[in-house]
Design an enzyme around this catalytic site. Structure first.
Site: not given
Length: 807
Positions: A673, A746, A780
């Site tokens: 991330s 995601d 994610h």
């Protein structure tokens, strides 16, 4: 070169089709890594408030790809399995066991469904039972477990509506539930791919009406989405007793939440209504909050909140009117709420930002103002008629305050007990201990004038958790206990008996799995074990672990957790390749940025996102390396983001190199991330690293133009900052190998899968060494076993080629 760069930028704004260079089946990593990754997860533990009963829930370590591939609908920020009517992202338990507190062996819960998929566990008000939902192939059922009989019982068909979360609530007397059930006349969902449009979709921006929102995913896009959203959210409310008898309690609506008053006489219900938005998720749609009596009769239409498409700018912005509407836990039936005195605009200069009000049943009287606070409301802990604790915070200054106030005397101003920078962990006074009251709600644990604080206890010398006694009259604090462990990590869970000095704690070490114990601080006896979880990672018990401290050139103190392979000779000091894993954090002062919040005695847990696996492959690992980004005074942290990023990386490498353990020319950097964003920037703007691994990141900040992470300025206010921080804008400078991995679906705000796709296209356009791996069906974070093992294989291949065996 300028023309070519411009062409790449234009291509980055357009959709692109990636032609696969290779068709891979899912791969598994080497046996050393596979042995750590393919393990049996220890159960999760839930206890009653009196610490007499324990329930253990077991779940698989990973989901399967087949589970992720089940049909999913994405509407208004929700991800829903339309066949089962529960979130498609739920992680299920597959078994339950139980025991009394002083028993050693847990017993199997009898009568559980075959191939159980358990979620939404909730203790009954008298704590003799635990309810839960079970998801079948066709829907969600309601079950409960009785500690006395040891049996689980099914109460409903697979017709619950869990699309908005937990679909049931216990009645106060524990005899029944209020349950969201799908209407029998539920319409069929519209297939958006087959539906013939009735017209275009039109969005309008009015002159002067600003709507600066973060980049949300899974939003409504058209009338078909709106219709499907209503179909999936609409429920009827039924009262279902412990024999499975059900009675319609309230007709169908878009129910978003139900909560009983502490005495069980009233129910607070939130319903969503039109107009919906195409630019914000469901939780900012219009909501009506109403109060009903126990029979479902309307008592008060308490509040009707409009659509929240337009909010003032900034993290501390909020909507005007009532918010945080909830019950006072210390009273039978009193509602409290918060209103912004600055009308929700953080730029307005006022002495007080928020005001707290209350009104008692029947909720039609004049609201009573309880207190005003300086920052934005951040919670309340109720205690008694005369005692409560308020919390506030403010983002830009990182300030947080704790107030003591008397709800029965609004004329008396709240007293500030704590006023500090919430990033300054060394000054953290701890959290107030709570106890369960006669209504089954958690309130302040108060004995006379005494309350109790449980603190994490981070200091310059290490972590030493503590319990403090606070005299609420004199405000004098007395330390009752502080951990002296230096070879283990102790965490204080709760106070069991303060007079006897008994505390429920968790104890662990790098090789001891965390277990629960009863600690008696007044008797010279060893902590008494309550659980007996075993270490599933025996193969790494002999590796070396230590927390290293070092400084970057401007004096900011940094730390990281260093791991060395089992058997490594620390005298001969063979030069090892190293993997550094990190995640940047913004601060407003150097002192807070330099504080150590890493305990060297934490259990070594190789979860899927950890780099620790490669200690078995001959690498040194620097995990959780500190990457503070500091902006003091009027300066914003991101004004010097790249410079500080590089300084952090260099300081870490120099520190471990000075210890003699690594080859500076064979260091990899990685992150997930925002850590992926960090990785791409470090490879672009420095020559410190041989290669990098960037997972599920965002690389073009113009695609998140209204802020990201802690950055509140929009792109048009700080274009130079956005451009300088975007590795996409500097793709022509990349020369180091970068492995890009991203979930194909995601769901995180800002990190759309296209961020990696377009960045890879730019890198490829300039001939930079890069590899892009898109994981089908993954969000994610990665959940399927096939995906996780393949990610470990990809990372291992990359590290072996570009780091360990670098020429």
């Amino acid at each position: 070169m300028k023309k070519l760069t411009l062409l790449i930028l234009i291509l980055g704004v357009l959709s692109s089709h990636l032609t696969a260079q290779e068709d891979l089946v899912y791969q598994k990593p080497p046996k050393e890594i596979l042995e750590l990754a393919d393990f049996e997860r220890a159960p999760s533990l839930s206890m009653d408030s009196k610490r007499t009963k324990m329930l253990f829930s077991y779940r698989n370590t990973y989901k399967t790809l087949a589970q992720l591939a089940e049909k999913e609908m994405r509407l208004a920020g929700l991800r829903i399995n339309p066949k089962t009517n529960i979130s498609s992202t739920v992680t299920y338990s597959n078994n339950l066991k139980y025991k009394l507190f002083d028993e050693i062996e847990a017993k199997q819960v009898q009568g559980l469904p075959e191939n159980a998929q358990i979620s939404n566990l909730s203790w009954s008000p008298d704590e003799t039972k635990v309810a839960f939902t079970n998801t079948t192939g066709t829907g969600v059922e309601l079950w409960y477990f009785d500690f006395e009989t040891g049996m689980a019982t099914r109460l409903t068909e697979a017709n619950l509506n869990a699309n908005m979360g937990n679909p049931y609530t216990w009645f106060r007397d524990g005899s029944a539930f209020l349950v969201r059930i799908l209407p029998e006349d539920k319409p069929a969902l519209i297939d958006a791919a087959q539906a013939i449009p009735t017209g275009p979709t039109v969005s309008v921006s009015e002159q002067g009406q600003k709507a600066q929102n973060r980049t949300y995913q899974d939003l409504l896009q058209n009338a078909t989405d709106e219709a499907n959203f209503e179909t999936l959210i609409t429920s009827e409310l039924y009262k279902v007793d412990l024999s499975g008898n059900k009675l319609l309690w309230k007709s169908k609506d878009l129910y978003a939440g139900e909560s009983f008053s502490p005495d069980g006489s009233y129910v607070l219900i939130r319903t969503i209504h039109r107009p919906y938005s195409y630019i914000v998720p469901y939780y900012r749609f219009p909501v009506e909050t109403s109060v009903y009596d126990i029979n479902g009769t309307l008592v008060s239409k308490f509040d009707d909140k409009p659509l929240e498409e337009v909010l003032p700018k900034g993290f501390m912005a909020t909507s005007p009117g009532k918010r945080n509407i909830s019950w006072r836990f210390d009273r039978p039936a009193t509602l409290y709420w918060v209103e912004a005195l600055d009308k929700g605009d953080p730029d307005v200069k006022v002495d007080f930002r928020d005001e707290i009000f209350e009104v008692s049943a029947p909720f039609t009287g004049q609201p009573l103002s309880l207190a005003k606070i300086i920052n934005r409301f951040n919670g309340v802990a109720w205690g008694s008629e005369t005692t409560a604790i308020l919390y506030d915070n403010w983002w830009n200054t990182r300030n947080t305050k704790v107030y003591l106030f008397d709800p029965s005397n609004p004329q008396q101003s709240p007293v500030i007990l704590s006023d500090r920078n919430y990033q300054d962990v060394y000054s953290d006074p701890g959290s107030f201990d709570m106890k369960r009251n006669e209504y089954g709600r958690y309130i302040l644990n108060i004995d006379g004038d005494k309350a109790y604080l449980i603190g994490e206890g981070f200091t310059e010398k290490g972590q030493f958790p503590f319990v403090d006694e606070v005299d609420l009259k004199t405000k004098v604090t007395k330390r009752l206990y502080q951990s002296g462990y230096t070879d283990k990590k102790l965490e204080i869970i709760s106070i069991m008996d303060v007079k006897r000095g008994e505390y429920l704690v968790s104890i662990q070490s790098p090789t001891e799995y965390p277990n629960y114990y009863v600690l008696n601080t007044k008797k010279r006896i060893a902590p008494m074990p309550v659980t007996h979880f075993d270490n599933p990672f025996k193969s790494i018990v002999n590796i070396h672990k230590e927390v290293v401290k070092y400084k970057r050139p401007d004096g900011v103190e940094l730390t990281g957790t260093l791991y060395l392979p089992a058997g490594y000779d620390m005298q001969k000091k063979e030069k090892l390749p190293m993997i550094m894993w990190a995640y940047p954090t913004e601060y407003k002062d150097k002192a807070s940025a330099g504080q150590n919040t890493t305990n060297p005695n934490e259990f070594i847990y190789p979860y899927y996102g950890s780099p620790i696996y490669w200690v078995t492959r001959g690498y040194a690992i620097l995990d959780d390396a500190a990457f503070p980004i500091v902006g003091e005074g009027d300066a914003e942290p991101n004004d010097t983001f790249i410079e500080q990023l590089v300084a952090n990386g260099k300081a870490a490498i120099d520190a471990i190199d000075s210890m003699g353990y690594i080859d500076k020319n064979r260091v990899a950097v990685g992150g997930h991330s925002y850590g992926a964003f960090m990785t791409a920037n470090l490879l672009t703007h420095s020559d410190l690293f041989a290669a990098g691994i960037a997972r599920s990141g965002a690389y073009n900040r113009t695609l998140t133009p209204f802020g990201f992470q802690a950055e509140e300025r929009n792109y048009w206010e700080a274009p130079d900052v956005y451009n300088a921080m975007s590795p996409f804008m500097h793709a022509d400078k990349m020369k180091h190998p970068l492995l890009l991995i991203h979930g194909g679906d995601d769901n995180n705000s800002g990190t759309f899968t296209m961020q990696s796709e377009r960045y890879f296209n730019a890198l490829k356009g300039f001939g930079a060494p890069a590899r892009l791996v898109i994981l089908p069906k993954e969000s994610h974070g990665y959940a399927a076993k096939e995906s996780v093992l393949h990610v470990l294989w990809e990372q291992d291949q990359w590290l072996e080629k570009y780091v360990k065996n670098k020429k």
